[in-house]
Design a protein around this motif. Structure first.
Motif, PDB file in Angstrom:
ATOM      1  N   ILE A 174      28.094   8.312   6.705  1.00 53.51           N
ATOM      2  CA  ILE A 174      29.388   7.968   6.091  1.00 53.51           C
ATOM      3  C   ILE A 174      29.227   7.802   4.585  1.00 53.51           C
ATOM      4  CG2 ILE A 174      31.036   6.051   5.863  1.00 53.51           C
ATOM      5  CD1 ILE A 174      31.180   5.914   8.845  1.00 53.51           C
ATOM      6  N   ASN A 175      28.163   7.107   4.169  1.00 55.39           N
ATOM      7  CA  ASN A 175      27.966   6.910   2.723  1.00 55.39           C
ATOM      8  C   ASN A 175      27.743   8.231   1.996  1.00 55.39           C
ATOM      9  OD1 ASN A 175      28.368   4.158   2.123  1.00 55.39           O
ATOM     10  ND2 ASN A 175      26.428   3.626   3.115  1.00 55.39           N
ATOM     11  N   ALA A 176      27.082   9.195   2.672  1.00 59.56           N
ATOM     12  CA  ALA A 176      26.821  10.493   2.023  1.00 59.56           C
ATOM     13  C   ALA A 176      28.138  11.237   1.788  1.00 59.56           C
ATOM     14  CB  ALA A 176      25.875  11.323   2.893  1.00 59.56           C
ATOM     15  N   VAL A 177      29.019  11.231   2.800  1.00 61.96           N
ATOM     16  CA  VAL A 177      30.317  11.904   2.636  1.00 61.96           C
ATOM     17  C   VAL A 177      31.151  11.164   1.590  1.00 61.96           C
ATOM     18  CG1 VAL A 177      32.485  12.509   3.792  1.00 61.96           C
ATOM     19  CG2 VAL A 177      30.296  12.874   4.963  1.00 61.96           C
ATOM     20  N   TYR A 178      31.097   9.844   1.652  1.00 65.63           N
ATOM     21  CA  TYR A 178      31.861   9.043   0.691  1.00 65.63           C
ATOM     22  C   TYR A 178      31.441   9.368  -0.750  1.00 65.63           C
ATOM     23  CZ  TYR A 178      33.560   4.989  -1.909  1.00 65.63           C
ATOM     24  OH  TYR A 178      34.164   4.197  -2.849  1.00 65.63           O
ATOM     25  N   ALA A 179      30.137   9.493  -0.980  1.00 66.11           N
ATOM     26  CA  ALA A 179      29.650   9.762  -2.343  1.00 66.11           C
ATOM     27  C   ALA A 179      30.225  11.080  -2.874  1.00 66.11           C
ATOM     28  CB  ALA A 179      28.123   9.811  -2.350  1.00 66.11           C
ATOM     29  N   ARG A 180      30.309  12.093  -2.014  1.00 65.39           N
ATOM     30  CA  ARG A 180      30.834  13.391  -2.474  1.00 65.39           C
ATOM     31  C   ARG A 180      32.336  13.304  -2.759  1.00 65.39           C
ATOM     32  NH1 ARG A 180      28.071  15.425   2.256  1.00 65.39           N
ATOM     33  NH2 ARG A 180      25.889  15.521   1.685  1.00 65.39           N
ATOM     34  N   ILE A 181      33.055  12.646  -1.857  1.00 64.07           N
ATOM     35  CA  ILE A 181      34.509  12.534  -2.064  1.00 64.07           C
ATOM     36  C   ILE A 181      34.786  11.721  -3.328  1.00 64.07           C
ATOM     37  CG2 ILE A 181      36.664  11.597  -1.125  1.00 64.07           C
ATOM     38  CD1 ILE A 181      35.641  12.233   1.671  1.00 64.07           C
ATOM     39  N   ARG A 213      26.340  12.339  14.353  1.00 62.58           N
ATOM     40  CA  ARG A 213      26.348  12.133  12.899  1.00 62.58           C
ATOM     41  C   ARG A 213      27.451  12.924  12.193  1.00 62.58           C
ATOM     42  NH1 ARG A 213      24.209   8.657  14.283  1.00 62.58           N
ATOM     43  NH2 ARG A 213      22.040   8.128  14.586  1.00 62.58           N
ATOM     44  N   GLU A 214      28.352  13.536  12.957  1.00 58.65           N
ATOM     45  CA  GLU A 214      29.448  14.249  12.304  1.00 58.65           C
ATOM     46  C   GLU A 214      30.465  13.224  11.804  1.00 58.65           C
ATOM     47  OE1 GLU A 214      29.116  13.841  15.472  1.00 58.65           O
ATOM     48  OE2 GLU A 214      30.881  14.359  16.650  1.00 58.65           O
ATOM     49  N   VAL A 215      31.098  13.547  10.673  1.00 53.22           N
ATOM     50  CA  VAL A 215      32.007  12.580  10.039  1.00 53.22           C
ATOM     51  C   VAL A 215      33.417  13.160   9.951  1.00 53.22           C
ATOM     52  CG1 VAL A 215      32.513  11.326   7.890  1.00 53.22           C
ATOM     53  CG2 VAL A 215      30.162  11.465   8.732  1.00 53.22           C
ATOM     54  N   LEU A 216      34.372  12.326  10.332  1.00 58.50           N
ATOM     55  CA  LEU A 216      35.791  12.662  10.185  1.00 58.50           C
ATOM     56  C   LEU A 216      36.284  11.962   8.920  1.00 58.50           C
ATOM     57  CD1 LEU A 216      38.495  12.308  12.953  1.00 58.50           C
ATOM     58  CD2 LEU A 216      38.833  11.249  10.742  1.00 58.50           C
ATOM     59  N   ALA A 241      31.968  16.746   5.585  1.00 56.97           N
ATOM     60  CA  ALA A 241      32.616  16.169   6.773  1.00 56.97           C
ATOM     61  C   ALA A 241      32.868  17.289   7.779  1.00 56.97           C
ATOM     62  CB  ALA A 241      33.932  15.510   6.381  1.00 56.97           C
ATOM     63  N   SER A 242      32.780  16.957   9.063  1.00 62.05           N
ATOM     64  CA  SER A 242      33.005  18.005  10.061  1.00 62.05           C
ATOM     65  C   SER A 242      34.494  18.283  10.226  1.00 62.05           C
ATOM     66  CB  SER A 242      32.379  17.635  11.397  1.00 62.05           C
ATOM     67  OG  SER A 242      33.100  16.576  11.954  1.00 62.05           O
ATOM     68  N   CYS A 243      35.337  17.316   9.868  1.00 60.27           N
ATOM     69  CA  CYS A 243      36.773  17.600   9.812  1.00 60.27           C
ATOM     70  C   CYS A 243      37.426  16.699   8.766  1.00 60.27           C
ATOM     71  CB  CYS A 243      37.446  17.456  11.173  1.00 60.27           C
ATOM     72  SG  CYS A 243      37.177  15.902  12.005  1.00 60.27           S
TER      73      CYS A 243
END
Ligand SMILES: C[S@@+](CC[C@H](N)C(=O)[O-])C[C@H]1O[C@@H](n2cnc3c(N)ncnc32)[C@H](O)[C@@H]1O
Length: 469
Positions: A174-181, A213-216, A241-243
């Motif tokens: 979650i933190n990895a996706v958050y950092a990109r967004i 580990r997929e993130v929505l 994110a996967s979706c």
């Protein structure tokens, strides 16, 4: 009327926790204090009301103090206990529960846990804003309050954001996706939501992780124009994110609500991810209720199954306040039929879909108020109650308590078991006293530490009612 707020600050040595998770201690005058976010063993300077004190400063750390992992600890309000080793947190939770719930009886099995003490959350909800909550070291610096900030609401401040690049409780995925967004939205030219002026584009962000580990990602914005759509379509695929769903919220409501405008990234099954828990697979949409700490919740399910035992063919299990059906589904193999009741229609629909997804056929999930429906059900052999923080509604409690008196009478089994799962121990105490008065006997109690670093704890109690020979 006394103005407690203007009392001078006091020094308080913390010796334990109360049922609300406040640190307890005495000041020099012998006045008892309860102070939010005060670790056991520390000397605290406190002000405000003694029964709900505010920590002004830490005068002396506890001998076993540890360094919080989070840069905004103590400010964002999500965690209270990062300054204590997690073993100590559990010891104190156990001590507080033993003191509070001892009078209910039953064997105390302490506090159990599983999984990491940080990085365990599979869901976080962030808010975009234009007013920053300044940390103490940011006061009187060049950091300005007005700007574009993304993080968590400061407690009690609808208009201030605790700006943070990550959350120490959230999973690494979650933190990895958050950092990109976060990097992308800050680099964009679009405004963040100003909750006073009702202007800006970005409003809320929900991130949730599935079992692989997929993130929505669900992004909530004000209604967008073509330029917003073009930017989102270009950037969203790079977030990992996967979706990704884009929701528009045209209202002034300061919450992650809105209508789906577009699925920007499709997981293959639209805007949903899958998660496994208690041997059941769940398909999770954006807002579906799901346990946030999966290793901890596995323990919870395991305890509930053990405490219930097996009802056998023809037996009936009630799953009251069933949410998306987790506990009822996980126990359905041990009972003839399971009936779940849940207030939120969408959650009850999720429970039905989860039953179908797992091929579990002996379950029925009904949407409605437990207190209105429970009296209409066929008599059970076993009952699970997992109510919200307020505990059981008095009418629901009357029906459940009354199940003790009817054991052994015509049309009823000769014994029954009840498993009460509580997220607020004081509500359990209140309801438990009434259950005991009605003839239920508490046999076991265990707490599951689903929320390390916070004052929250889930308590599971087992109750039995037997017919007198
Ligand atoms: C603590 S959650 C239970 C979660 C569920 N047992 C699980 O493990 O996933 C409490 C649930 O009770 C529901 N609820 C609250 N008040 C209710 C009522 N009066 N009647 C029925 N359900 C209610 C909430 O919507 C929520 O889903």
């Amino acid at each position: 009327m006394k103005h407690h707020k203007h009392r001078p600050p006091r020094e308080v040595r913390i010796h334990g926790f109360d049922a609300r998770g406040g640190g307890e201690g005495l000041d020099v005058n012998g006045t008892k204090w309860s102070i939010r976010g005060a670790p056991v063993g520390a000397l605290i300077q406190a002000a405000g009301r003694n029964y709900d004190g505010t920590r002004l400063s830490l005068l002396e750390p506890a001998p076993d103090a540890v360094t919080p992992e989070c840069g905004v600890f103590g400010v964002c309000g999500g965690c209270q206990w990062q300054e204590m080793p997690v073993e100590r947190q559990r010891e104190e939770k156990g001590r507080m529960l033993a003191r509070l719930l001892g009078e209910l009886g039953g064997e105390d099995h302490g506090v159990v846990s599983d999984g990491p003490a940080y990085g365990y959350r599979n869901k976080i909800e962030l808010t975009f804003g234009t007013g920053r909550y300044l940390l103490s070291h940011e006061l009187n610096t060049e950091i300005k309050r007005e700007g574009r900030w993304l993080g968590f609401h400061a407690p009690g401040r609808y208009d201030r954001i605790v700006d943070t690049p990550d959350c120490a409780l959230a999973s690494p995925a979650i933190n990895a996706v958050y950092a990109r967004i976060r990097a992308d939205v800050l680099a964009s030219e679009f405004g963040f939501w100003d909750c006073n002026a009702h202007t800006g584009f970005f409003r809320n962000l929900i991130l949730r992780e599935g079992s692989s580990r997929e993130v929505l990602a669900a992004l909530y914005t004000a209604p967008g124009a073509d330029e917003h759509a073009a930017w989102l379509r270009e950037r969203a695929p790079s977030w990992g994110a996967s979706c990704v769903g884009w929701f528009e919220n045209p209202t002034s409501a300061d919450a992650a609500v809105g209508d789906l405008r577009e699925v920007l990234v499709d997981s293959g099954s639209g805007l949903s991810i899958t998660a496994s828990l208690g041997g059941i697979r769940f398909q999770l949409a954006t807002t579906a209720f799901f346990q946030v700490n999966v290793p901890g919740a596995e323990l919870l399910v395991d305890v509930v199954r053990r405490y219930l035992g097996a009802g056998g063919p023809g037996s009936v299990l009630w799953d009251l306040y069933c949410g998306a059906g987790l506990l009822g589904l996980a126990c359905a193999d041990r009972f003839g039929t399971v009936v779940g009741i849940e207030l939120v229609e969408a959650a009850a629909a999720d429970a039905r879909a989860n039953a179908a997804f797992n091929g579990v056929e002996n379950v029925t999930f009904v949407a409605g108020h437990v207190e209105k429906l429970v009296g209409t059900l066929a008599p059970p052999d076993a009952v699970i109650v997992d109510p919200p923080r307020g505990g059981l509604h008095p009418d629901a409690l009357a029906v459940v308590a009354g199940l003790a008196a009817s054991v052994g009478t015509e049309g009823h089994p000769t014994s029954r078991v009840l498993v009460y799962v509580a997220c607020k121990p004081t509500s359990l105490l209140r309801d438990g006293k009434l259950l005991a008065a009605a003839g239920w006997v508490c046999t076991d109690r265990v707490a599951v530490d689903l929320f390390p670093q916070t004052a929250h704890v889930e308590v599971v109690t087992r109750w039995v009612a037997r017919a007198h020979p």
